[in-house]
Design a protein around this motif. Structure first.
Motif, PDB file in Angstrom:
ATOM      1  N   PRO A  36       0.837  -1.200   0.000  1.00  0.00           N
ATOM      2  CA  PRO A  36       0.000   0.000   0.000  1.00  0.00           C
ATOM      3  C   PRO A  36       0.874   1.252   0.000  1.00  0.00           C
ATOM      4  N   GLU A  37       0.310   2.349  -0.464  1.00  0.00           N
ATOM      5  CA  GLU A  37       1.043   3.619  -0.417  1.00  0.00           C
ATOM      6  C   GLU A  37       1.032   4.199   0.989  1.00  0.00           C
ATOM      7  N   THR A  38      -0.055   3.941   1.716  1.00  0.00           N
ATOM      8  CA  THR A  38      -0.198   4.419   3.087  1.00  0.00           C
ATOM      9  C   THR A  38      -0.867   3.328   3.918  1.00  0.00           C
ATOM     10  N   LEU A  39      -0.794   3.447   5.226  1.00  0.00           N
ATOM     11  CA  LEU A  39      -1.495   2.496   6.086  1.00  0.00           C
ATOM     12  C   LEU A  39      -3.002   2.662   5.970  1.00  0.00           C
ATOM     13  N   GLU A  40      -3.456   3.859   5.692  1.00  0.00           N
ATOM     14  CA  GLU A  40      -4.886   4.112   5.539  1.00  0.00           C
ATOM     15  C   GLU A  40      -5.482   3.328   4.366  1.00  0.00           C
ATOM     16  N   ALA A  41      -4.659   2.947   3.390  1.00  0.00           N
ATOM     17  CA  ALA A  41      -5.139   2.162   2.245  1.00  0.00           C
ATOM     18  C   ALA A  41      -5.577   0.758   2.665  1.00  0.00           C
ATOM     19  N   LEU A  42      -5.207   0.327   3.862  1.00  0.00           N
ATOM     20  CA  LEU A  42      -5.606  -0.994   4.363  1.00  0.00           C
ATOM     21  C   LEU A  42      -7.061  -1.017   4.820  1.00  0.00           C
ATOM     22  N   VAL A  43      -7.618   0.152   5.094  1.00  0.00           N
ATOM     23  CA  VAL A  43      -8.969   0.284   5.638  1.00  0.00           C
ATOM     24  C   VAL A  43      -9.967   0.489   4.507  1.00  0.00           C
ATOM     25  N   PRO A  44     -11.078  -0.180   4.483  1.00  0.00           N
ATOM     26  CA  PRO A  44     -11.613  -1.173   5.407  1.00  0.00           C
ATOM     27  C   PRO A  44     -11.400  -2.622   4.955  1.00  0.00           C
ATOM     28  N   GLU A  45     -10.817  -2.814   3.763  1.00  0.00           N
ATOM     29  CA  GLU A  45     -10.720  -4.167   3.212  1.00  0.00           C
ATOM     30  C   GLU A  45      -9.836  -5.099   4.035  1.00  0.00           C
ATOM     31  N   PHE A  46      -8.734  -4.606   4.554  1.00  0.00           N
ATOM     32  CA  PHE A  46      -7.777  -5.467   5.249  1.00  0.00           C
ATOM     33  C   PHE A  46      -7.746  -5.259   6.760  1.00  0.00           C
ATOM     34  N   MET A  47      -8.214  -4.118   7.202  1.00  0.00           N
ATOM     35  CA  MET A  47      -8.293  -3.794   8.633  1.00  0.00           C
ATOM     36  C   MET A  47      -9.467  -2.853   8.836  1.00  0.00           C
ATOM     37  N   SER A  48     -10.062  -2.902  10.024  1.00  0.00           N
ATOM     38  CA  SER A  48     -11.179  -1.991  10.290  1.00  0.00           C
ATOM     39  C   SER A  48     -10.699  -0.563  10.548  1.00  0.00           C
ATOM     40  N   ALA A  49      -9.477  -0.429  11.047  1.00  0.00           N
ATOM     41  CA  ALA A  49      -8.874   0.892  11.299  1.00  0.00           C
ATOM     42  C   ALA A  49      -7.368   0.701  11.421  1.00  0.00           C
ATOM     43  N   VAL A  50      -6.632   1.752  11.175  1.00  0.00           N
ATOM     44  CA  VAL A  50      -5.188   1.703  11.390  1.00  0.00           C
ATOM     45  C   VAL A  50      -4.972   1.766  12.903  1.00  0.00           C
ATOM     46  N   PRO A  51      -4.314   0.779  13.474  1.00  0.00           N
ATOM     47  CA  PRO A  51      -4.151   0.767  14.925  1.00  0.00           C
ATOM     48  C   PRO A  51      -3.126   1.785  15.410  1.00  0.00           C
ATOM     49  N   LYS A  52      -3.216   2.105  16.672  1.00  0.00           N
ATOM     50  CA  LYS A  52      -2.199   2.893  17.361  1.00  0.00           C
ATOM     51  C   LYS A  52      -1.215   1.884  17.968  1.00  0.00           C
ATOM     52  N   THR A  53      -0.068   2.363  18.362  1.00  0.00           N
ATOM     53  CA  THR A  53       0.950   1.468  18.920  1.00  0.00           C
ATOM     54  C   THR A  53       0.613   0.988  20.326  1.00  0.00           C
ATOM     55  N   GLY A  54      -0.180   1.756  21.047  1.00  0.00           N
ATOM     56  CA  GLY A  54      -0.464   1.411  22.437  1.00  0.00           C
ATOM     57  C   GLY A  54       0.594   1.944  23.390  1.00  0.00           C
ATOM     58  N   MET A  55       1.516   2.732  22.877  1.00  0.00           N
ATOM     59  CA  MET A  55       2.566   3.339  23.696  1.00  0.00           C
ATOM     60  C   MET A  55       2.316   4.843  23.738  1.00  0.00           C
ATOM     61  N   GLY A  56       2.091   5.373  24.926  1.00  0.00           N
ATOM     62  CA  GLY A  56       1.752   6.778  25.072  1.00  0.00           C
ATOM     63  C   GLY A  56       2.760   7.739  24.464  1.00  0.00           C
ATOM     64  N   ALA A  57       4.035   7.442  24.637  1.00  0.00           N
ATOM     65  CA  ALA A  57       5.075   8.341  24.126  1.00  0.00           C
ATOM     66  C   ALA A  57       5.249   8.230  22.613  1.00  0.00           C
ATOM     67  N   TYR A  58       4.868   7.095  22.047  1.00  0.00           N
ATOM     68  CA  TYR A  58       5.052   6.845  20.608  1.00  0.00           C
ATOM     69  C   TYR A  58       3.760   6.249  20.045  1.00  0.00           C
ATOM     70  N   PRO A  59       2.710   7.039  19.880  1.00  0.00           N
ATOM     71  CA  PRO A  59       1.401   6.481  19.558  1.00  0.00           C
ATOM     72  C   PRO A  59       1.192   6.004  18.121  1.00  0.00           C
ATOM     73  N   ASP A  60       1.980   6.504  17.168  1.00  0.00           N
ATOM     74  CA  ASP A  60       1.665   6.243  15.768  1.00  0.00           C
ATOM     75  C   ASP A  60       2.702   5.405  15.037  1.00  0.00           C
ATOM     76  N   TYR A  61       2.197   4.522  14.196  1.00  0.00           N
ATOM     77  CA  TYR A  61       3.051   3.801  13.253  1.00  0.00           C
ATOM     78  C   TYR A  61       3.290   4.706  12.056  1.00  0.00           C
ATOM     79  N   GLU A  62       4.416   4.503  11.427  1.00  0.00           N
ATOM     80  CA  GLU A  62       4.681   5.160  10.148  1.00  0.00           C
ATOM     81  C   GLU A  62       5.050   4.059   9.164  1.00  0.00           C
ATOM     82  N   PHE A  63       4.822   4.343   7.892  1.00  0.00           N
ATOM     83  CA  PHE A  63       5.000   3.329   6.857  1.00  0.00           C
ATOM     84  C   PHE A  63       5.547   4.004   5.608  1.00  0.00           C
ATOM     85  N   SER A  64       6.409   3.297   4.915  1.00  0.00           N
ATOM     86  CA  SER A  64       6.870   3.819   3.636  1.00  0.00           C
ATOM     87  C   SER A  64       7.184   2.668   2.681  1.00  0.00           C
TER      88      SER A  64
END
Length: 138
Positions: free
Chosen positions: A51-79
């Protein structure tokens, strides 16, 4: 002298404990990240390209792009961009990562490569394997 020795012992004990706690947190993050990695791989298998972005996974492959679950580092990045992949070992079609600065000005990073071809060092900085992921200590 006794106070100084006690201070040094406590200081190094805290550093070791902190590293242990941090490593356990990133081990848990690697486990929590498996559904996201599987979603990227499923997209890649079905579309013959990542995918070009993680958002391209929604909704076919995931219901939402998840967060990391780590308060200090909440977001995944993808390239999957060629220019962004130039600093990683060759052959990987994409990289999933989390910027993880640990204080001060640094560029630590927790990252996943689909080929699992992690080097021991990148740009002179050490790489620590944590599960299927790696931690770049900048």
């Amino acid at each position: 002298l006794v106070f100084s020795l006690a201070y040094v012992a406590v200081f190094f004990g805290c550093v070791l404990l902190g590293h242990h706690v941090r490593t356990r947190a990133f081990t848990a993050l690697a486990v929590r990240s498996r559904p996201l990695v599987e979603g990227i791989r499923a997209f890649e298998a079905r579309r013959a390209a990542p995918p070009e972005t993680l958002e391209a996974l929604v909704p076919e492959f995931m219901s939402a792009v998840p967060k990391t679950g780590m308060g200090a580092y909440p977001d995944y990045e993808f390239s999957a961009a060629t220019a962004a992949l130039a600093s990683y070992p060759s052959g990987n079609p994409w990289v999933l990562y989390v910027h993880t600065p640990s204080g001060g000005i640094n560029f630590d990073q927790f990252f996943y490569l689909p080929l699992q071809n992690y080097p021991e060092r990148m740009g002179g900085d050490p790489i620590e394997r944590i599960g299927d992921w790696a931690y770049l200590h900048e």
